[in-house]
Scaffold this motif. Structure first.
Motif, mmCIF file in Angstrom:
data_model
loop_
_atom_site.group_PDB
_atom_site.id
_atom_site.type_symbol
_atom_site.label_atom_id
_atom_site.label_comp_id
_atom_site.label_asym_id
_atom_site.label_seq_id
_atom_site.Cartn_x
_atom_site.Cartn_y
_atom_site.Cartn_z
ATOM 1 N N LYS B 230 0.812 -1.221 0.000
ATOM 2 C CA LYS B 230 0.000 0.000 0.000
ATOM 3 C C LYS B 230 0.845 1.272 0.000
ATOM 4 O O LYS B 230 0.538 2.258 0.643
ATOM 5 C CB LYS B 230 -0.958 0.012 1.199
ATOM 6 C CG LYS B 230 -1.850 -1.218 1.236
ATOM 7 C CD LYS B 230 -2.772 -1.170 2.436
ATOM 8 C CE LYS B 230 -3.626 -2.418 2.535
ATOM 9 N NZ LYS B 230 -2.846 -3.613 2.923
ATOM 10 N N GLU B 231 1.959 1.235 -0.678
ATOM 11 C CA GLU B 231 2.783 2.432 -0.778
ATOM 12 C C GLU B 231 2.893 2.800 -2.242
ATOM 13 O O GLU B 231 2.768 1.949 -3.124
ATOM 14 C CB GLU B 231 4.187 2.192 -0.213
ATOM 15 C CG GLU B 231 4.243 1.963 1.285
ATOM 16 C CD GLU B 231 4.186 3.248 2.083
ATOM 17 O OE1 GLU B 231 4.133 4.337 1.473
ATOM 18 O OE2 GLU B 231 4.190 3.170 3.326
ATOM 19 N N GLY B 232 3.180 4.083 -2.537
ATOM 20 C CA GLY B 232 3.149 4.557 -3.906
ATOM 21 C C GLY B 232 4.401 4.273 -4.721
ATOM 22 O O GLY B 232 4.323 3.909 -5.884
ATOM 23 N N THR B 233 5.563 4.434 -4.124
ATOM 24 C CA THR B 233 6.772 4.257 -4.912
ATOM 25 C C THR B 233 7.627 3.156 -4.319
ATOM 26 O O THR B 233 7.449 2.769 -3.164
ATOM 27 C CB THR B 233 7.627 5.535 -4.917
ATOM 28 O OG1 THR B 233 8.117 5.742 -3.588
ATOM 29 C CG2 THR B 233 6.836 6.752 -5.360
ATOM 30 N N LEU B 234 8.557 2.680 -5.144
ATOM 31 C CA LEU B 234 9.448 1.624 -4.675
ATOM 32 C C LEU B 234 10.282 2.116 -3.495
ATOM 33 O O LEU B 234 10.558 1.392 -2.553
ATOM 34 C CB LEU B 234 10.364 1.170 -5.818
ATOM 35 C CG LEU B 234 11.253 -0.021 -5.499
ATOM 36 C CD1 LEU B 234 10.429 -1.217 -5.051
ATOM 37 C CD2 LEU B 234 12.103 -0.388 -6.703
ATOM 38 N N GLU B 235 10.648 3.385 -3.573
ATOM 39 C CA GLU B 235 11.429 3.969 -2.490
ATOM 40 C C GLU B 235 10.683 3.846 -1.167
ATOM 41 O O GLU B 235 11.229 3.439 -0.143
ATOM 42 C CB GLU B 235 11.687 5.441 -2.803
ATOM 43 C CG GLU B 235 12.850 6.035 -2.063
ATOM 44 C CD GLU B 235 13.233 7.370 -2.660
ATOM 45 O OE1 GLU B 235 12.316 8.147 -3.008
ATOM 46 O OE2 GLU B 235 14.440 7.636 -2.795
ATOM 47 N N GLN B 236 9.391 4.183 -1.204
ATOM 48 C CA GLN B 236 8.591 4.091 0.027
ATOM 49 C C GLN B 236 8.437 2.643 0.490
ATOM 50 O O GLN B 236 8.505 2.348 1.682
ATOM 51 C CB GLN B 236 7.210 4.726 -0.197
ATOM 52 C CG GLN B 236 7.299 6.240 -0.237
ATOM 53 C CD GLN B 236 6.093 6.881 -0.908
ATOM 54 O OE1 GLN B 236 5.369 6.245 -1.669
ATOM 55 N NE2 GLN B 236 5.868 8.146 -0.616
ATOM 56 N N ILE B 237 8.239 1.757 -0.482
ATOM 57 C CA ILE B 237 8.141 0.336 -0.123
ATOM 58 C C ILE B 237 9.435 -0.129 0.523
ATOM 59 O O ILE B 237 9.441 -0.825 1.534
ATOM 60 C CB ILE B 237 7.847 -0.510 -1.383
ATOM 61 C CG1 ILE B 237 6.487 -0.132 -1.959
ATOM 62 C CG2 ILE B 237 7.884 -1.989 -1.062
ATOM 63 C CD1 ILE B 237 6.205 -0.738 -3.318
ATOM 64 N N PHE B 238 10.525 0.322 -0.069
ATOM 65 C CA PHE B 238 11.850 -0.032 0.447
ATOM 66 C C PHE B 238 11.981 0.433 1.898
ATOM 67 O O PHE B 238 12.362 -0.323 2.788
ATOM 68 C CB PHE B 238 12.915 0.643 -0.432
ATOM 69 C CG PHE B 238 14.334 0.288 -0.092
ATOM 70 C CD1 PHE B 238 14.977 -0.742 -0.765
ATOM 71 C CD2 PHE B 238 15.038 0.987 0.870
ATOM 72 C CE1 PHE B 238 16.292 -1.070 -0.472
ATOM 73 C CE2 PHE B 238 16.344 0.664 1.168
ATOM 74 C CZ PHE B 238 16.966 -0.366 0.500
ATOM 75 N N ASN B 239 11.626 1.699 2.136
ATOM 76 C CA ASN B 239 11.703 2.242 3.490
ATOM 77 C C ASN B 239 10.852 1.425 4.451
ATOM 78 O O ASN B 239 11.268 1.091 5.547
ATOM 79 C CB ASN B 239 11.215 3.696 3.532
ATOM 80 C CG ASN B 239 12.164 4.640 2.814
ATOM 81 O OD1 ASN B 239 11.777 5.694 2.369
ATOM 82 N ND2 ASN B 239 13.413 4.234 2.680
ATOM 83 N N GLN B 240 9.674 1.103 3.997
ATOM 84 C CA GLN B 240 8.755 0.391 4.869
ATOM 85 C C GLN B 240 9.282 -0.996 5.218
ATOM 86 O O GLN B 240 9.319 -1.381 6.380
ATOM 87 C CB GLN B 240 7.391 0.278 4.176
ATOM 88 C CG GLN B 240 6.310 -0.184 5.115
ATOM 89 C CD GLN B 240 5.068 -0.616 4.361
ATOM 90 O OE1 GLN B 240 5.068 -0.728 3.126
ATOM 91 N NE2 GLN B 240 4.008 -0.875 5.092
ATOM 92 N N LEU B 241 9.726 -1.716 4.183
ATOM 93 C CA LEU B 241 10.141 -3.098 4.411
ATOM 94 C C LEU B 241 11.451 -3.210 5.184
ATOM 95 O O LEU B 241 11.700 -4.196 5.839
ATOM 96 C CB LEU B 241 10.252 -3.845 3.078
ATOM 97 C CG LEU B 241 8.921 -4.152 2.412
ATOM 98 C CD1 LEU B 241 9.147 -4.787 1.054
ATOM 99 C CD2 LEU B 241 8.081 -5.070 3.300
ATOM 100 N N THR B 242 12.289 -2.200 5.040
ATOM 101 C CA THR B 242 13.547 -2.290 5.785
ATOM 102 C C THR B 242 13.405 -1.594 7.132
ATOM 103 O O THR B 242 14.373 -1.397 7.844
ATOM 104 C CB THR B 242 14.711 -1.671 4.992
ATOM 105 O OG1 THR B 242 14.345 -0.337 4.625
ATOM 106 C CG2 THR B 242 15.025 -2.460 3.753
ATOM 107 N N GLY B 243 12.175 -1.193 7.456
ATOM 108 C CA GLY B 243 11.912 -0.634 8.783
ATOM 109 C C GLY B 243 12.580 0.701 9.009
ATOM 110 O O GLY B 243 13.034 1.011 10.104
#
Lengths: 551, 261
Positions: B230-243
């Motif tokens: 549920k995030e817009g960009t890969l960067e945000q997904i990256f941030n989310q998944l790597t905590g």
């Protein structure tokens, strides 16, 4: 890429290599690339912007061989005069080993410790065996030329004198000597690599390189002393400690076979000369894979580093540096000189030698007369020999392994470069010369007594004056701004001239010791001249506007 | 058969340096024609994976297969079909581009003329024909990178490992290179693309693998990841998944320190 003669010669052994399962074509290509690179010095980017005339492509290594051939001429008498083979050949091998090993460590460590190869070659379809054989052959080619240059002429001369059997023995021994040197060097690196990692490891290698260069030089002095010069017939008294001096092993077969002297010691020495290199090589081959693995530690860096607080240094900085800019550059140069391994490698061995040099000359004096006689003489002036390292070390100040960082001089808001030079030279005196000087002074006071303190002060001030004189070598170049690869060995003549300067200083000093109060007056005089010279140099030699400097 | 050809297969790959576990069980199957975006924070184990695949690192546990053959010390033939652009531009820069590229080409089994001709033409496409005979040491960062890229493709490999391949390239060259990758993938080449620049990875990859702390934490196309997180960009997904969610606070602190003079 040129078709190297060496490789054409190697082609004769193609079958041999192939029978060991080596891909000869690939190996030859790797070697061709390596030889091409050895023959080149990296043009620095600064140079390409038109500072110097373009150097024609020349092989620095081949050129330096000329120097070795020249040195080898001094070995001819060692080989052909007299029939005391053990003595003569031990000296001969001692010198050959010294030259080959120092050259190996200072110029060829990068081949032994190469990690670029792994990324570039091992990712390609080339098997490891071929890569490591290529590496071995590369080192062998280099050693072959080096050894041939150092020992070729003396061995030919010796063959005329002592017959063809001498030639056979000499060739065999030289091969064993080379094996021994390569393996010993590699094994030392191996053991260090095993127990340490990252930066620490590079530091240790650096110090070992330095230590080795110094100790080989000292060992070579000991070799000369392994024999007593009591009468003209040099006598040799075997004792257990000579087992630890490899050149004597290699000298032994000559005595054994050419003089038919079948002493037990000689037989054992000769066997050592044969067996030790062979065993060492076998050990090395077995350890090679784990050596390669440990080599990777060179790239990774783990562990935190802590910074030592150096209070006395900051105190010293505030005392001896006038302007703020000078202080900044003092700290900068201090960090550079202490941390840069390449710099240490080029300069520290000279420091070690300058620590030992004065004593070498004094030993000769003791041998000629007595210790008591020397103490009462003016041999304390031998401390001037320690200044011999100054010109060389100062020429090194303009080089750095990371010379490309020199753009900071341009972008930083500095007007005048004089503080840069004076700071760097001050660091040189404090960090490099002073420790050597202090150690020597303490020992000298111990030997000659308090009365020489005046003289020692003169020596120190003279060294500073000498530093100012030698700073001419830095003219036109910023400190730490050029690649070491540009460091020319042909600086020899300049350094020689500068060394003559020291002879003059020593001469004057010697003369004034005959005048009552001469030394004290001379001290004041030198002090005044030095202060004046420093100020003058500040205004002239070092005085560049930053924008005048060409890069 | 309709089964897709497996190019690369990792089974429970583990690797440790001393007590430090760098890879803690990686399972991965890659099919022909895929562009894999291989991402993760510094020290997550990306480069180690690539090094193992290239046979640069040994002493791992688990199974590594490329083109259906197990990677071993003895087996070097699979490397003929692999091209590699390393993260750090390591090359023998005392050589000229011509010397270096023909050397590499020959190591891959091309003959000298063939390698030379091909290298020269490729250099020309990248606008480097004039420096073909100059030493690489005198090149700019972008030029070196182009040489590295050419050296990885000279032998027409089927599998490409690219570690931060765009570093130093200008915007135009980046466009050319991205297009090259797309065309190569369309022709059935497999590309393993590792980078920190999320925008590029997002655009060029058709499958993204995120590894963190030695394990795969996300695997799928960009759209799949977007749905899951549920995030817009890969960067945000990256941030989310790597905590990692304190970037704003850190940036503010940084600027605050800069302004104290």
């Amino acid at each position: 890429m040129k078709n190297f003669q060496t490789l054409r010669f190697l082609d004769l052994f193609r079958r041999l290599f192939e029978s060991f399962g080596i891909n000869y074509t690939v190996m030859r290509k790797i070697l061709a690339v390596k030889l091409t690179m050895d023959g080149r010095r990296t043009p620095t980017i600064f140079n390409q912007q038109g500072k110097k005339k373009k150097k024609p492509e020349e092989n620095g290594f081949i050129k330096s061989l000329g120097m070795y051939v020249f040195i080898s001429l001094f070995l001819i008498p060692v080989v052909i005069f007299g029939k005391n083979y053990l003595f003569q050949m031990s000296i001969f091998f001692g010198i050959v080993m010294f030259m080959v090993m120092t050259s190996m460590i200072s110029d060829f460590s990068n081949v032994l410790l190469d990690i670029k190869d792994k990324g570039i070659l091992q990712t390609k379809p080339v098997d490891k065996k071929t890569i490591s054989v290529a590496k071995t052959v590369h080192i062998s080619i280099y050693l072959f030329f080096l050894t041939a240059a150092i020992s070729g002429v003396p061995i030919i001369a010796g063959t005329f004198k002592h017959g063809i059997f001498f030639l056979v023995l000499a060739l065999l021994s030289l091969i064993l000597v080379n094996l021994f040197i390569v393996v010993v060097t590699a094994l030392i690196y191996f053991f260090i690599l095993r127990y340490f990692d990252g930066e620490k490891l590079k530091d240790i290698i650096n110090y070992v390189q330095i230590g080795l260069s110094v100790s080989i030089a000292i060992g070579y002095q000991i070799l000369g002393r392994a024999f007593s010069f009591v009468d003209m017939n040099i006598t040799f008294s075997p004792s257990w400690w000579q087992f630890f001096i490899p050149p004597i092993w290699f000298g032994a077969p000559f005595e054994l076979f050419l003089s038919h002297n079948t002493s037990v010691y000689l037989v054992i020495f000769s066997l050592l000369a044969l067996i030790v290199p062979v065993i060492a090589t076998l050990v090395y081959i077995r350890m090679m894979p784990s050596f390669e693995r440990n080599l990777q530690k060179l790239t990774n860096n783990s562990g935190k580093s802590k910074r030592k607080d150096r209070k006395w240094k900051s105190w010293l900085t505030s005392v001896i540096c006038r302007s703020n800019e000078e202080k900044i550059f003092f700290r900068f140069a201090d960090n550079m000189m202490r941390n840069e391994r390449e710099f240490r490698l080029k300069v520290y061995p000279a420091l070690g030698l300058s620590l030992v040099f004065p004593f070498v000359f004094m030993f000769n004096a003791i041998q000629m007369n007595s210790y008591a006689h020397m103490v009462s003489s003016k041999w304390y002036l031998a401390i001037y020999f320690s200044s011999l390292m100054i010109p060389n070390a100062i020429t090194m100040l303009k080089y750095s392994g990371k010379y490309k960082g020199a753009w900071i001089y341009k972008t930083a808001p500095i007007q005048n470069l004089a503080p840069v030079y004076s700071a760097v030279l001050k660091v040189f005196i404090v960090n490099l010369f002073l420790p050597v000087y202090l150690i020597l002074s303490m020992i000298f006071v111990g030997i000659f007594g308090i009365k020489i303190i005046d003289d020692l002060l003169v020596v120190f001030v003279t060294a500073i004056l000498y530093t100012v004189i030698c700073s001419n070598y830095l003219k036109g170049t910023l400190p730490f701004s050029e690649s070491f690869e540009d460091a020319q060995q042909s600086g020899g003549l300049k350094v020689l001239l500068a060394s003559l300067c020291i002879v003059v200083f020593t001469g004057i000093h010697f003369a004034v010791t005959f005048i009552p109060y001469g030394v004290t007056i001379y001290l004041v005089l030198v002090l005044v001249i030095t202060i004046f010279a420093w100020k003058l140099a500040y205004k002239t030699v070092w005085n560049y506007k930053n924008n005048e400097m060409e890069y | 058969m309709v089964i897709e050809e497996v190019v690369l297969c990792l089974r429970d790959l583990k690797k440790n340096y001393g007590t430090k576990n760098v890879l803690r069980g990686i399972d991965l199957t890659v099919h022909r024609g895929q562009i894999i975006g291989y991402i993760g924070p510094n020290g997550a184990g990306k480069s180690t994976t690539i090094k193992i695949l290239l046979g640069l690192e040994g002493d791992y546990s688990g199974k590594v297969e490329i083109f259906g053959e197990e990677v071993t010390e003895k087996n070097i033939d699979y490397k003929r079909k692999i091209g590699y652009v390393p993260e750090i531009a390591e090359l023998y820069d005392n050589l000229t581009a011509m010397e270096y590229l023909t050397f590499i080409g020959e190591l891959y089994g091309l003959d000298l003329q063939e390698a030379d001709e091909k290298a020269q033409r490729l250099m020309k496409v990248f606008g480097l024909e004039e420096v073909y005979h100059s030493r690489i040491a005198s090149y700019s960062k972008g030029m070196r990178q182009k040489v590295l890229i050419i050296s990885s493709l000279l032998h027409n490999p089927d599998l490409l490992f690219l570690d931060e391949p765009l570093s130093g390239l200008d915007a135009n060259s980046v466009m050319v290179f991205k297009e090259i990758l797309a065309v190569l993938a369309a022709q059935g080449k497999t590309i393993f693309y590792s980078s920190h620049i999320m925008d590029v990875v997002e655009k060029i990859s058709n499958r993204i693998i995120l590894i963190n702390d030695g394990k795969i934490v996300a695997d799928g196309s960009f759209n799949e990841l977007k749905e899951q997180n549920k995030e817009g960009t890969l960067e945000q997904i990256f941030n989310q998944l790597t905590g990692f969610n304190e970037y704003k606070a850190l940036a503010e602190e940084f600027v605050a320190i800069v302004q104290e003079v």
